[in-house]
Design an enzyme around this catalytic site. Structure first.
Site, PDB file in Angstrom:
ATOM      1  CB  ALA A  63      22.432  23.384   8.916  1.00  0.00           C
ATOM      2  N   GLY A 108      17.331  23.832   9.956  1.00  0.00           N
ATOM      3  CA  GLY A 108      17.500  22.400  10.259  1.00  0.00           C
ATOM      4  C   GLY A 108      16.896  22.010  11.605  1.00  0.00           C
ATOM      5  CD  GLU A 111      14.969  21.693   6.960  1.00  0.00           C
ATOM      6  OE1 GLU A 111      16.114  21.937   7.396  1.00  0.00           O
ATOM      7  OE2 GLU A 111      14.704  21.679   5.745  1.00  0.00           O
ATOM      8  CD  GLU A 131      16.227  26.602   5.872  1.00  0.00           C
ATOM      9  OE1 GLU A 131      15.197  27.301   5.966  1.00  0.00           O
ATOM     10  OE2 GLU A 131      16.420  25.585   6.549  1.00  0.00           O
TER      11      GLU A 131
HETATM   12  N1  DAK Z   1      25.111  28.051  12.945  1.00  0.00           N
HETATM   13  C1  DAK Z   1      26.258  28.338  13.591  1.00  0.00           C
HETATM   14  N2  DAK Z   1      26.294  29.072  14.721  1.00  0.00           N
HETATM   15  C2  DAK Z   1      25.151  29.546  15.203  1.00  0.00           C
HETATM   16  C3  DAK Z   1      23.917  29.289  14.573  1.00  0.00           C
HETATM   17  C4  DAK Z   1      23.917  28.497  13.387  1.00  0.00           C
HETATM   18  N3  DAK Z   1      22.802  28.157  12.739  1.00  0.00           N
HETATM   19  N4  DAK Z   1      22.934  29.901  15.275  1.00  0.00           N
HETATM   20  C5  DAK Z   1      23.545  30.515  16.312  1.00  0.00           C
HETATM   21  N5  DAK Z   1      24.883  30.300  16.281  1.00  0.00           N
HETATM   22  C6  DAK Z   1      25.892  30.804  17.206  1.00  0.00           C
HETATM   23  C7  DAK Z   1      26.161  32.279  16.967  1.00  0.00           C
HETATM   24  O1  DAK Z   1      27.079  32.456  15.917  1.00  0.00           O
HETATM   25  C8  DAK Z   1      26.735  32.677  18.312  1.00  0.00           C
HETATM   26  O2  DAK Z   1      28.070  32.242  18.371  1.00  0.00           O
HETATM   27  P1  DAK Z   1      29.236  33.188  19.030  1.00  0.00           P
HETATM   28  O3  DAK Z   1      29.175  34.454  18.281  1.00  0.00           O
HETATM   29  O4  DAK Z   1      28.798  33.332  20.470  1.00  0.00           O
HETATM   30  O5  DAK Z   1      30.463  32.393  18.854  1.00  0.00           O
HETATM   31  C9  DAK Z   1      25.950  31.823  19.290  1.00  0.00           C
HETATM   32  O6  DAK Z   1      25.396  30.759  18.529  1.00  0.00           O
HETATM   33  C10 DAK Z   1      24.793  32.587  19.923  1.00  0.00           C
HETATM   34  O7  DAK Z   1      24.024  33.139  18.878  1.00  0.00           O
HETATM   35  P2  DAK Z   1      23.608  34.692  18.812  1.00  0.00           P
HETATM   36  O8  DAK Z   1      24.650  35.533  19.502  1.00  0.00           O
HETATM   37  O9  DAK Z   1      23.293  35.004  17.411  1.00  0.00           O
HETATM   38  O10 DAK Z   1      22.304  34.666  19.727  1.00  0.00           O
HETATM   39  P3  DAK Z   1      21.048  35.639  19.613  1.00  0.00           P
HETATM   40  O11 DAK Z   1      20.216  35.335  20.811  1.00  0.00           O
HETATM   41  O12 DAK Z   1      21.458  37.050  19.365  1.00  0.00           O
HETATM   42  O13 DAK Z   1      20.252  35.134  18.315  1.00  0.00           O
HETATM   43  C11 DAK Z   1      19.276  33.457  16.816  1.00  0.00           C
HETATM   44  C12 DAK Z   1      19.694  33.824  18.288  1.00  0.00           C
HETATM   45  C13 DAK Z   1      18.854  32.005  16.801  1.00  0.00           C
HETATM   46  C14 DAK Z   1      18.106  34.341  16.397  1.00  0.00           C
HETATM   47  C15 DAK Z   1      20.484  33.730  15.895  1.00  0.00           C
HETATM   48  O14 DAK Z   1      21.633  33.026  16.448  1.00  0.00           O
HETATM   49  C16 DAK Z   1      20.262  33.224  14.523  1.00  0.00           C
HETATM   50  O15 DAK Z   1      19.569  33.860  13.722  1.00  0.00           O
HETATM   51  N6  DAK Z   1      20.905  32.084  14.180  1.00  0.00           N
HETATM   52  C17 DAK Z   1      20.854  31.542  12.863  1.00  0.00           C
HETATM   53  C18 DAK Z   1      19.524  30.906  12.609  1.00  0.00           C
HETATM   54  C19 DAK Z   1      19.422  30.376  11.216  1.00  0.00           C
HETATM   55  O16 DAK Z   1      19.447  31.136  10.212  1.00  0.00           O
HETATM   56  N7  DAK Z   1      19.285  29.051  11.122  1.00  0.00           N
HETATM   57  C20 DAK Z   1      19.115  28.403   9.884  1.00  0.00           C
HETATM   58  C21 DAK Z   1      20.419  27.924   9.404  1.00  0.00           C
HETATM   59  S1  DAK Z   1      20.259  27.337   7.747  1.00  0.00           S
HETATM   60  C22 DAK Z   1      21.164  21.511   3.326  1.00  0.00           C
HETATM   61  C23 DAK Z   1      20.406  20.933   4.241  1.00  0.00           C
HETATM   62  C24 DAK Z   1      19.982  21.645   5.322  1.00  0.00           C
HETATM   63  C25 DAK Z   1      20.313  22.952   5.477  1.00  0.00           C
HETATM   64  C26 DAK Z   1      21.105  23.504   4.548  1.00  0.00           C
HETATM   65  C27 DAK Z   1      21.549  22.783   3.490  1.00  0.00           C
HETATM   66  N8  DAK Z   1      21.592  20.781   2.141  1.00  0.00           N
HETATM   67  C28 DAK Z   1      20.700  19.752   1.609  1.00  0.00           C
HETATM   68  C29 DAK Z   1      22.794  21.081   1.544  1.00  0.00           C
HETATM   69  C30 DAK Z   1      19.858  23.698   6.609  1.00  0.00           C
HETATM   70  C31 DAK Z   1      20.085  24.987   6.671  1.00  0.00           C
HETATM   71  C32 DAK Z   1      19.853  25.737   7.897  1.00  0.00           C
HETATM   72  O17 DAK Z   1      19.473  25.223   8.914  1.00  0.00           O
END
Ligand code: DAK
Length: 261
Positions: A63, A108, A111, A131
């Site tokens: 997400a 997400g 998921e 998360e």
């Molecule tokens: N959201 C927003 N932007 C993201 C992103 C994300 N999840 N993942 C990557 N990006 C963006 C980065 O900010 C970056 O943007 P710029 O800086 O270039 O503008 C671009 O994508 C490239 O990412 P990186 O520079 O970080 O690329 P790397 O190769 O260095 O790293 C990575 C790739 C996938 C390991 C890293 O980007 C990363 O760790 N991303 C986050 C992964 C993550 O933690 N995903 C889980 C998100 S939490 C809910 C329901 C569902 C959810 C929540 C609540 N409710 C019921 C309320 C779900 C939650 C989630 O999914």
């Protein structure tokens, strides 16, 4: 649509989540478009769907953390509902859905893949539920679907530690059915989709319902669900034709496509 590409290829179709600069992260707009694209699927002709991500790096990196970071409790709940509703819709979509996981499937993204019927992935795929490291629980069904797919022990380990796993481990624990080199992933998904599309569509749909609905109830009730969906196939043109073709001793005859009737 800005973030979704939809392409119908005969009897199957490909939905590509296309927000490459953010690694296809799911913001509200992507979730809304995903919902809309499902309205567009022509269920008269399309018999299988493939869901994948644009580019070679990411399926869906979760997400959108930027969008979520400042949500109030009420907005967080609304965002969660939007995701849950569309994932549930995909899970219960009448035809099979294959996730072709072409890179990061985090939060997400993992998921989303688990809402699909079948997961296959590229050898650079990475799965995880990060998360708890962000101060939240998996919110798009992760706590429920991961435990059902890989068992409670492994799901708890992945979720509590927030550790990502690579494609080979995802395969070993049964989260994905197969791993391919990146360039072979989509062709493999398309081959599988075409193979599914060749079979009698009413029977395939009924199998999906029987498995999904049966998993939610005890065995007694599950077998009743199976009986009803089995019975529902009879008197269809496809059942009559499929069985008559088998019984026909004329081996020269070529099997005709099923009609979805
Ligand atoms: N959201 C927003 N932007 C993201 C992103 C994300 N999840 N993942 C990557 N990006 C963006 C980065 O900010 C970056 O943007 P710029 O800086 O270039 O503008 C671009 O994508 C490239 O990412 P990186 O520079 O970080 O690329 P790397 O190769 O260095 O790293 C990575 C790739 C996938 C390991 C890293 O980007 C990363 O760790 N991303 C986050 C992964 C993550 O933690 N995903 C889980 C998100 S939490 C809910 C329901 C569902 C959810 C929540 C609540 N409710 C019921 C309320 C779900 C939650 C989630 O999914």
């Amino acid at each position: 649509m800005e973030f979704i590409v939809y392409e119908q290829k005969g009897e199957y179709a490909i939905i590509t989540i296309s927000r490459e600069k953010a690694l296809n992260a799911l913001n509200s707009a992507v979730l809304e478009e995903l919902d809309k694209v499902l309205d567009q699927v022509d269920l008269g002709t399309v018999r299988c769907l493939i869901v994948t991500g644009a580019g070679q790096k990411s399926f869906v990196a979760g997400a959108d953390i930027g969008e979520m970071s400042n949500l109030s409790k009420a907005e967080g709940e609304a965002f969660g509902k939007k995701g849950n509703d569309v994932f549930r819709r995909l899970e219960n979509f009448p035809i099979p859905v294959i996730a072709a996981v072409n890179g990061f499937a985090l939060g997400g993204g993992c998921e989303l893949s688990m809402s699909c019927d079948i997961r296959i992935c590229s050898d650079n795929a990475v799965f995880g539920q990060p998360e708890v490291g962000l101060g939240i629980t998996p919110g798009f069904g992760g706590t429920q679907r991961l435990a059902r797919l890989v068992g409670a022990g492994m799901a708890k380990q992945m979720i509590y530690t927030a550790r990502n796993i690579k494609a080979d481990e995802a395969y070993r624990i049964g989260l994905v059915n197969a791993v391919y080199p990146q360039e072979e992933l989509l062709p493999a998904a398309e081959k599988m989709a075409a193979g599914i599309a060749k079979n009698a569509p009413i029977a395939v749909r009924n199998c999906k319902r029987a498995i999904n609905e049966g998993l939610d109830v005890d065995m007694e009730e599950a077998l009743i669900i199976e009986e009803k969906l089995f019975g529902n196939c009879f008197e269809t043109e496809d059942q009559r034709y499929g069985m008559a073709f088998f019984l026909d001793k004329n081996k020269e005859k070529v099997k005709e496509p099923f009609k979805n009737k």
